[in-house]
Design a protein around this motif. Structure first.
Motif, PDB file in Angstrom:
ATOM      1  N   TYR A   1     -46.187  83.345 -58.006  1.00 33.67           N
ATOM      2  CA  TYR A   1     -47.100  82.278 -57.627  1.00 33.67           C
ATOM      3  C   TYR A   1     -46.777  81.775 -56.223  1.00 33.67           C
ATOM      4  O   TYR A   1     -45.620  81.786 -55.793  1.00 33.67           O
ATOM      5  CB  TYR A   1     -46.978  81.100 -58.597  1.00 33.67           C
ATOM      6  CG  TYR A   1     -47.381  81.429 -60.009  1.00 33.67           C
ATOM      7  CD1 TYR A   1     -46.446  81.869 -60.934  1.00 33.67           C
ATOM      8  CD2 TYR A   1     -48.707  81.299 -60.413  1.00 33.67           C
ATOM      9  CE1 TYR A   1     -46.819  82.181 -62.236  1.00 33.67           C
ATOM     10  CE2 TYR A   1     -49.092  81.598 -61.713  1.00 33.67           C
ATOM     11  CZ  TYR A   1     -48.137  82.046 -62.619  1.00 33.67           C
ATOM     12  OH  TYR A   1     -48.510  82.353 -63.894  1.00 33.67           O
ATOM     13  N   ALA A   2     -47.793  81.303 -55.549  1.00 33.57           N
ATOM     14  CA  ALA A   2     -47.580  80.582 -54.301  1.00 33.57           C
ATOM     15  C   ALA A   2     -46.894  79.261 -54.635  1.00 33.57           C
ATOM     16  O   ALA A   2     -47.135  78.674 -55.697  1.00 33.57           O
ATOM     17  CB  ALA A   2     -48.913  80.332 -53.607  1.00 33.57           C
ATOM     18  N   ASP A   3     -46.061  78.788 -53.732  1.00 35.73           N
ATOM     19  CA  ASP A   3     -45.339  77.535 -53.979  1.00 35.73           C
ATOM     20  C   ASP A   3     -46.302  76.377 -54.227  1.00 35.73           C
ATOM     21  O   ASP A   3     -45.996  75.474 -55.000  1.00 35.73           O
ATOM     22  CB  ASP A   3     -44.443  77.221 -52.791  1.00 35.73           C
ATOM     23  CG  ASP A   3     -43.242  78.150 -52.710  1.00 35.73           C
ATOM     24  OD1 ASP A   3     -42.625  78.205 -51.623  1.00 35.73           O
ATOM     25  OD2 ASP A   3     -42.922  78.822 -53.703  1.00 35.73           O
ATOM     26  N   SER A   4     -47.446  76.413 -53.596  1.00 37.38           N
ATOM     27  CA  SER A   4     -48.389  75.302 -53.689  1.00 37.38           C
ATOM     28  C   SER A   4     -49.016  75.161 -55.081  1.00 37.38           C
ATOM     29  O   SER A   4     -49.562  74.103 -55.398  1.00 37.38           O
ATOM     30  CB  SER A   4     -49.493  75.462 -52.647  1.00 37.38           C
ATOM     31  OG  SER A   4     -50.172  76.693 -52.836  1.00 37.38           O
ATOM     32  N   VAL A   5     -48.938  76.215 -55.893  1.00 35.54           N
ATOM     33  CA  VAL A   5     -49.567  76.152 -57.216  1.00 35.54           C
ATOM     34  C   VAL A   5     -48.563  76.326 -58.350  1.00 35.54           C
ATOM     35  O   VAL A   5     -48.931  76.195 -59.523  1.00 35.54           O
ATOM     36  CB  VAL A   5     -50.680  77.217 -57.365  1.00 35.54           C
ATOM     37  CG1 VAL A   5     -51.686  77.090 -56.226  1.00 35.54           C
ATOM     38  CG2 VAL A   5     -50.106  78.627 -57.436  1.00 35.54           C
ATOM     39  N   LYS A   6     -47.319  76.605 -58.007  1.00 40.89           N
ATOM     40  CA  LYS A   6     -46.302  76.850 -59.023  1.00 40.89           C
ATOM     41  C   LYS A   6     -46.162  75.630 -59.935  1.00 40.89           C
ATOM     42  O   LYS A   6     -46.068  74.495 -59.466  1.00 40.89           O
ATOM     43  CB  LYS A   6     -44.972  77.174 -58.346  1.00 40.89           C
ATOM     44  CG  LYS A   6     -43.979  77.912 -59.208  1.00 40.89           C
ATOM     45  CD  LYS A   6     -42.788  78.364 -58.378  1.00 40.89           C
ATOM     46  CE  LYS A   6     -43.169  79.408 -57.357  1.00 40.89           C
ATOM     47  NZ  LYS A   6     -42.001  79.895 -56.580  1.00 40.89           N
ATOM     48  N   GLY A   7     -46.163  75.881 -61.233  1.00 37.48           N
ATOM     49  CA  GLY A   7     -46.058  74.796 -62.195  1.00 37.48           C
ATOM     50  C   GLY A   7     -47.400  74.208 -62.603  1.00 37.48           C
ATOM     51  O   GLY A   7     -47.479  73.471 -63.597  1.00 37.48           O
ATOM     52  N   ARG A   8     -48.450  74.506 -61.856  1.00 34.42           N
ATOM     53  CA  ARG A   8     -49.781  73.984 -62.189  1.00 34.42           C
ATOM     54  C   ARG A   8     -50.741  75.097 -62.622  1.00 34.42           C
ATOM     55  O   ARG A   8     -51.603  74.885 -63.469  1.00 34.42           O
ATOM     56  CB  ARG A   8     -50.385  73.263 -60.984  1.00 34.42           C
ATOM     57  CG  ARG A   8     -49.598  72.068 -60.515  1.00 34.42           C
ATOM     58  CD  ARG A   8     -50.368  71.288 -59.443  1.00 34.42           C
ATOM     59  NE  ARG A   8     -50.609  72.076 -58.240  1.00 34.42           N
ATOM     60  CZ  ARG A   8     -51.833  72.323 -57.752  1.00 34.42           C
ATOM     61  NH1 ARG A   8     -52.901  71.850 -58.362  1.00 34.42           N
ATOM     62  NH2 ARG A   8     -51.958  73.042 -56.639  1.00 34.42           N
ATOM     63  N   PHE A   9     -50.602  76.276 -62.022  1.00 30.79           N
ATOM     64  CA  PHE A   9     -51.482  77.399 -62.319  1.00 30.79           C
ATOM     65  C   PHE A   9     -50.732  78.426 -63.152  1.00 30.79           C
ATOM     66  O   PHE A   9     -49.508  78.575 -63.035  1.00 30.79           O
ATOM     67  CB  PHE A   9     -51.956  78.073 -61.036  1.00 30.79           C
ATOM     68  CG  PHE A   9     -52.918  77.276 -60.206  1.00 30.79           C
ATOM     69  CD1 PHE A   9     -53.154  75.930 -60.436  1.00 30.79           C
ATOM     70  CD2 PHE A   9     -53.615  77.898 -59.172  1.00 30.79           C
ATOM     71  CE1 PHE A   9     -54.041  75.203 -59.661  1.00 30.79           C
ATOM     72  CE2 PHE A   9     -54.511  77.192 -58.393  1.00 30.79           C
ATOM     73  CZ  PHE A   9     -54.706  75.842 -58.629  1.00 30.79           C
ATOM     74  N   SER A  10     -51.498  79.150 -63.967  1.00 31.04           N
ATOM     75  CA  SER A  10     -50.911  80.203 -64.794  1.00 31.04           C
ATOM     76  C   SER A  10     -51.845  81.408 -64.812  1.00 31.04           C
ATOM     77  O   SER A  10     -53.029  81.275 -65.127  1.00 31.04           O
ATOM     78  CB  SER A  10     -50.703  79.684 -66.219  1.00 31.04           C
ATOM     79  OG  SER A  10     -50.211  80.717 -67.048  1.00 31.04           O
ATOM     80  N   ILE A  11     -51.305  82.572 -64.472  1.00 30.09           N
ATOM     81  CA  ILE A  11     -52.085  83.807 -64.478  1.00 30.09           C
ATOM     82  C   ILE A  11     -51.726  84.621 -65.711  1.00 30.09           C
ATOM     83  O   ILE A  11     -50.560  84.678 -66.119  1.00 30.09           O
ATOM     84  CB  ILE A  11     -51.846  84.619 -63.175  1.00 30.09           C
ATOM     85  CG1 ILE A  11     -52.827  85.783 -63.075  1.00 30.09           C
ATOM     86  CG2 ILE A  11     -50.397  85.079 -63.067  1.00 30.09           C
ATOM     87  CD1 ILE A  11     -52.793  86.491 -61.715  1.00 30.09           C
ATOM     88  N   SER A  12     -52.731  85.227 -66.325  1.00 33.50           N
ATOM     89  CA  SER A  12     -52.503  86.053 -67.510  1.00 33.50           C
ATOM     90  C   SER A  12     -53.545  87.164 -67.538  1.00 33.50           C
ATOM     91  O   SER A  12     -54.519  87.126 -66.771  1.00 33.50           O
ATOM     92  CB  SER A  12     -52.587  85.197 -68.781  1.00 33.50           C
ATOM     93  OG  SER A  12     -53.869  84.613 -68.919  1.00 33.50           O
ATOM     94  N   ARG A  13     -53.346  88.130 -68.407  1.00 34.84           N
ATOM     95  CA  ARG A  13     -54.327  89.214 -68.496  1.00 34.84           C
ATOM     96  C   ARG A  13     -54.437  89.702 -69.931  1.00 34.84           C
ATOM     97  O   ARG A  13     -53.468  89.628 -70.707  1.00 34.84           O
ATOM     98  CB  ARG A  13     -53.961  90.366 -67.561  1.00 34.84           C
ATOM     99  CG  ARG A  13     -52.736  91.159 -67.925  1.00 34.84           C
ATOM    100  CD  ARG A  13     -52.357  92.128 -66.786  1.00 34.84           C
ATOM    101  NE  ARG A  13     -53.376  93.138 -66.543  1.00 34.84           N
ATOM    102  CZ  ARG A  13     -53.452  93.861 -65.421  1.00 34.84           C
ATOM    103  NH1 ARG A  13     -52.564  93.673 -64.441  1.00 34.84           N
ATOM    104  NH2 ARG A  13     -54.391  94.770 -65.281  1.00 34.84           N
ATOM    105  N   ASP A  14     -55.610  90.235 -70.245  1.00 30.99           N
ATOM    106  CA  ASP A  14     -55.868  90.862 -71.530  1.00 30.99           C
ATOM    107  C   ASP A  14     -56.445  92.240 -71.221  1.00 30.99           C
ATOM    108  O   ASP A  14     -57.643  92.367 -70.929  1.00 30.99           O
ATOM    109  CB  ASP A  14     -56.857  90.013 -72.343  1.00 30.99           C
ATOM    110  CG  ASP A  14     -57.095  90.554 -73.740  1.00 30.99           C
ATOM    111  OD1 ASP A  14     -56.827  91.744 -73.976  1.00 30.99           O
ATOM    112  OD2 ASP A  14     -57.565  89.795 -74.588  1.00 30.99           O
ATOM    113  N   ASN A  15     -55.608  93.249 -71.251  1.00 36.88           N
ATOM    114  CA  ASN A  15     -56.053  94.593 -70.860  1.00 36.88           C
ATOM    115  C   ASN A  15     -57.075  95.166 -71.840  1.00 36.88           C
ATOM    116  O   ASN A  15     -57.889  95.996 -71.458  1.00 36.88           O
ATOM    117  CB  ASN A  15     -54.862  95.527 -70.724  1.00 36.88           C
ATOM    118  CG  ASN A  15     -54.058  95.252 -69.461  1.00 36.88           C
ATOM    119  OD1 ASN A  15     -54.582  94.684 -68.484  1.00 36.88           O
ATOM    120  ND2 ASN A  15     -52.795  95.628 -69.458  1.00 36.88           N
TER     121      ASN A  15
END
Length: 122
Positions: free
Chosen positions: A59-73
């Protein structure tokens, strides 16, 4: 692979949004996927990336702790959950796919979606 981002909108600061990036193509699971964003008058910047399996994320430092990336292949979809949104998160959000996990520059990704607008009001 073709990508299509959606889920953007207008929200008040402090609220949440979830973006989706739907991909076509049977080889989607072999690509790392990232989200970038671009504010008016600014360069496109890295937000987050996820590995082929989903076990690795950055994550970029500016979004760390607030944004979450995930995937469903199984669904050929990558998500970006954005919490505690701030006005400075405003911009067009793009998803991108590439062969190398961990790249934080646009040059690391060969495939791009069309973008979805996120506007955060104060």
């Amino acid at each position: 692979v073709q990508l299509q981002a959606c889920g953007g909108g207008l929200v008040q600061a402090g609220n949440s949004l979830r973006l989706s990036c739907a991909a076509s193509g049977r080889t989607f699971s072999s690509y790392a996927v990232a989200w970038f964003r671009q504010a008016p008058g600014k360069e496109r910047e890295f937000v987050a990336t996820i590995s082929w399996t989903g076990r690795g994320t950055h994550y970029a430092d500016s979004v760390k702790g607030r944004f979450s990336i995930s995937r469903d292949n199984a669904k050929n979809t990558v998500y970006l959950k954005m919490n505690s949104l701030k006005p400075e998160d405003t911009g067009i959000y793009y998803c991108a796919a590439g062969n190398v996990f961990g790249a934080r520059t646009t040059g690391g990704y060969a495939y791009w979606g069309q973008g979805t607008q996120v506007t955060v009001s104060s």
